[in-house]
Write an enzyme that holds these catalytic residues in place. Structure first.
Site, PDB file in Angstrom:
ATOM      1  N   LYS A 170      -0.061  25.989  16.875  1.00 43.33           N
ATOM      2  CA  LYS A 170       1.185  25.212  16.926  1.00 43.33           C
ATOM      3  C   LYS A 170       2.388  25.969  16.385  1.00 43.33           C
ATOM      4  O   LYS A 170       3.507  25.724  16.812  1.00 43.33           O
ATOM      5  CB  LYS A 170       1.030  23.914  16.118  1.00 43.33           C
ATOM      6  CG  LYS A 170       0.166  22.881  16.799  1.00 43.33           C
ATOM      7  CD  LYS A 170       0.219  21.588  16.027  1.00 43.33           C
ATOM      8  CE  LYS A 170      -0.611  20.487  16.650  1.00 43.33           C
ATOM      9  NZ  LYS A 170      -0.723  19.332  15.756  1.00 43.33           N
TER      10      LYS A 170
ATOM     11  N   LYS B  43      -5.547  14.512  28.284  1.00 40.94           N
ATOM     12  CA  LYS B  43      -5.859  13.215  27.679  1.00 40.94           C
ATOM     13  C   LYS B  43      -4.591  12.396  27.508  1.00 40.94           C
ATOM     14  O   LYS B  43      -3.493  12.945  27.441  1.00 40.94           O
ATOM     15  CB  LYS B  43      -6.599  13.389  26.349  1.00 40.94           C
ATOM     16  CG  LYS B  43      -5.741  13.726  25.158  1.00 40.94           C
ATOM     17  CD  LYS B  43      -6.605  13.764  23.910  1.00 40.94           C
ATOM     18  CE  LYS B  43      -5.775  13.995  22.663  1.00 40.94           C
ATOM     19  NZ  LYS B  43      -5.337  12.777  22.008  1.00 40.94           N
TER      20      LYS B  43
ATOM     21  N   LYS C  17       0.057   9.845  22.642  1.00 42.48           N
ATOM     22  CA  LYS C  17       1.240   9.054  22.304  1.00 42.48           C
ATOM     23  C   LYS C  17       2.528   9.865  22.346  1.00 42.48           C
ATOM     24  O   LYS C  17       3.590   9.309  22.512  1.00 42.48           O
ATOM     25  CB  LYS C  17       1.075   8.338  20.961  1.00 42.48           C
ATOM     26  CG  LYS C  17       0.631   9.186  19.795  1.00 42.48           C
ATOM     27  CD  LYS C  17       0.514   8.330  18.558  1.00 42.48           C
ATOM     28  CE  LYS C  17      -0.763   8.554  17.800  1.00 42.48           C
ATOM     29  NZ  LYS C  17      -0.977   9.916  17.287  1.00 42.48           N
TER      30      LYS C  17
HETATM   31  N1  AQP Z   1      -6.815   9.704  24.940  1.00 41.46           N
HETATM   32  C1  AQP Z   1      -7.613   9.367  23.926  1.00 41.46           C
HETATM   33  N2  AQP Z   1      -8.824   8.822  24.166  1.00 41.46           N
HETATM   34  C2  AQP Z   1      -9.642   8.466  23.129  1.00 41.46           C
HETATM   35  N3  AQP Z   1      -9.303   8.580  21.826  1.00 41.46           N
HETATM   36  C3  AQP Z   1      -8.091   9.107  21.544  1.00 41.46           C
HETATM   37  N4  AQP Z   1      -7.441   9.353  20.378  1.00 41.46           N
HETATM   38  C4  AQP Z   1      -6.223   9.880  20.652  1.00 41.46           C
HETATM   39  N5  AQP Z   1      -6.042   9.982  21.975  1.00 41.46           N
HETATM   40  C5  AQP Z   1      -7.185   9.512  22.567  1.00 41.46           C
HETATM   41  C6  AQP Z   1      -7.962   9.047  19.045  1.00 41.46           C
HETATM   42  O1  AQP Z   1      -6.979   8.295  18.337  1.00 41.46           O
HETATM   43  C7  AQP Z   1      -7.109   8.555  16.934  1.00 41.46           C
HETATM   44  C8  AQP Z   1      -5.766   8.732  16.283  1.00 41.46           C
HETATM   45  O2  AQP Z   1      -5.121   9.819  16.868  1.00 41.46           O
HETATM   46  P1  AQP Z   1      -4.193  10.794  16.006  1.00 41.46           P
HETATM   47  O3  AQP Z   1      -2.958  10.096  15.648  1.00 41.46           O
HETATM   48  O4  AQP Z   1      -4.970  11.370  14.881  1.00 41.46           O
HETATM   49  O5  AQP Z   1      -3.809  11.989  16.938  1.00 41.46           O
HETATM   50  P2  AQP Z   1      -4.239  12.459  18.346  1.00 41.46           P
HETATM   51  O6  AQP Z   1      -5.715  12.504  18.523  1.00 41.46           O
HETATM   52  O7  AQP Z   1      -3.543  13.745  18.554  1.00 41.46           O
HETATM   53  O8  AQP Z   1      -3.624  11.283  19.238  1.00 41.46           O
HETATM   54  P3  AQP Z   1      -2.518  11.394  20.361  1.00 41.46           P
HETATM   55  O9  AQP Z   1      -2.257  10.025  20.834  1.00 41.46           O
HETATM   56  O10 AQP Z   1      -2.916  12.424  21.376  1.00 41.46           O
HETATM   57  O11 AQP Z   1      -1.244  11.884  19.551  1.00 41.46           O
HETATM   58  P4  AQP Z   1      -0.323  13.171  19.754  1.00 41.46           P
HETATM   59  O12 AQP Z   1       0.423  12.924  21.021  1.00 41.46           O
HETATM   60  O13 AQP Z   1       0.552  13.196  18.549  1.00 41.46           O
HETATM   61  O14 AQP Z   1      -1.224  14.368  19.824  1.00 41.46           O
HETATM   62  C9  AQP Z   1      -8.019   9.762  16.792  1.00 41.46           C
HETATM   63  O15 AQP Z   1      -9.279   9.320  16.314  1.00 41.46           O
HETATM   64  C10 AQP Z   1      -8.143  10.299  18.203  1.00 41.46           C
HETATM   65  O16 AQP Z   1      -9.403  10.918  18.451  1.00 41.46           O
END
Ligand code: AQP
Length: 329
Positions: A107, A193, A196
């Site tokens: 990153k 995937k 958010k």
């Molecule tokens: N697409 C997904 N399918 C299943 N599980 C998911 N998680 C995230 N996206 C999916 C799970 O959500 C939990 C919290 O996520 P996080 O905030 O720790 O960060 P992340 O995994 O990076 O989630 P995002 O939504 O993809 O955020 P950004 O956009 O900031 O990278 C975790 O348990 C994760 O596995």
């Protein structure tokens, strides 16, 4: 055994966060702790007002999803405790260890646009803050995705080193890879995937989206156009869109993919069925969170209770760690 999991307010909570994580958290034990990791969202450029509102929204969603209110807290409500422990752990961690974190390597250059030297220092040190999150609460199990295992390993190493150098304070945590949970993919680009923080949100279903918006997003979801074969084929990139829809339906209806699509004869019908299942799955969470968000005084009270419990829980460990490390009176 205490489990600790967090969600970062880097964007609005999306369906993948809910199906893959939050709804499982709601079935955990009363000893588990869940937190909104707003301090972690500050390692790259962000807007303070938006961060505050995303943090509040995530807190409301976690509680509306059924996680007991006193098991949930907001990370920045423990800034004093975490700041102090992070410092002790930074004094325990080497520069080399922090620099070896793969996420930092990946990153740092990309996010700053100026190479590693332009990255925020917090991008290098946030795994130490994550270690403080874990060790302050005495968490023994940390469910994480494969990309975070290295950070939990760092927390383990720091806990061991601190205990060996100054005296036993911290239980040694371990990373647990949750059982294969639904990996929800972006509706408009199923090669990635659902996330958010994705800029273009047409392929992302947010937990608080209105039903009509959910219907529109799912109607526009990518399929393969040609075959109208209603089945999941994990691992086949040409069918990733349909597989994603079938898997979302299976996750929402608690059935296996073949059972979930029995009787569905066209992509149009599949999309309508998926949309209604998603709307019904998210309805109680959306309604509960909307009610909480409309009552800031109640949400503030709930937030304070969670923060109080988390602070109380970590207090003796923090004061023991400070004392053993030679700080304070
Ligand atoms: N697409 C997904 N399918 C299943 N599980 C998911 N998680 C995230 N996206 C999916 C799970 O959500 C939990 C919290 O996520 P996080 O905030 O720790 O960060 P992340 O995994 O990076 O989630 P995002 O939504 O993809 O955020 P950004 O956009 O900031 O990278 C975790 O348990 C994760 O596995």
């Amino acid at each position: 055994m205490t489990r600790l999991s967090g969600i970062t307010p880097s964007g609005r909570v999306q369906l993948g966060n809910y199906l893959g994580a939050i709804r499982h958290w709601a079935k955990g034990s009363g000893d588990d702790l869940y937190f909104v990791s707003d301090l972690h969202a500050m390692t790259t450029a962000y807007n303070p007002a938006r961060l505050r509102s995303l943090t509040t929204e995530q807190l409301a969603v976690l509680i509306a999803a059924g996680i007991p209110a006193d098991s949930v807290f907001v990370q920045s409500d423990l800034t004093r405790e975490l700041g102090a422990l992070t410092w002790l752990l930074e004094c325990t961690c080497t520069y080399g260890e922090a620099g070896r974190m793969i996420q930092f390597k990946e990153k740092a250059g990309a996010k700053s646009g100026k190479g590693r030297t332009g990255a925020r220092l917090s991008l290098l040190t946030y795994p130490v803050l994550m270690a403080a999150d874990i060790l302050l609460q005495g968490a023994t199990e940390v469910p994480v995705g494969a990309d975070q295992v290295q950070h939990v390993e760092l927390a383990r190493a720091l806990a061991r080193r601190f205990n060996a150098t100054y005296g036993e304070v911290f239980p040694i945590p371990r990373a647990v890879l949750p059982p294969v949970a639904a990996r929800v993919r972006d509706l408009s680009d199923p090669s990635r995937k659902m996330s958010k923080s994705t800029r273009d949100s047409v392929g992302v279903i947010f937990v608080l989206d209105e039903p009509d918006l959910i219907r529109r997003k799912i109607r526009r979801a990518v399929t393969d156009g040609a075959t109208e074969t209603i089945s999941a084929e994990p691992g086949n990139p040409a069918r990733a869109g349909v597989t994603n829809l079938v898997e979302i339906l299976a996750a929402c209806t608690a059935s296996d993919p073949d059972g979930a699509v029995a009787g569905i004869g066209s992509y149009r019908q599949l999309k309508e069925t998926v949309a209604e299942a998603v709307i019904e799955t998210l309805r109680p969470v959306r309604e509960g969170a909307t009610t909480l968000l409309a009552d800031p005084a109640e949400l503030g009270r709930v937030r304070k209770t969670g923060a109080g419990r988390a602070a109380e829980r970590g207090e003796h460990r923090l004061s023991a760690a400070l004392r053993l490390a030679g700080a304070g009176q």
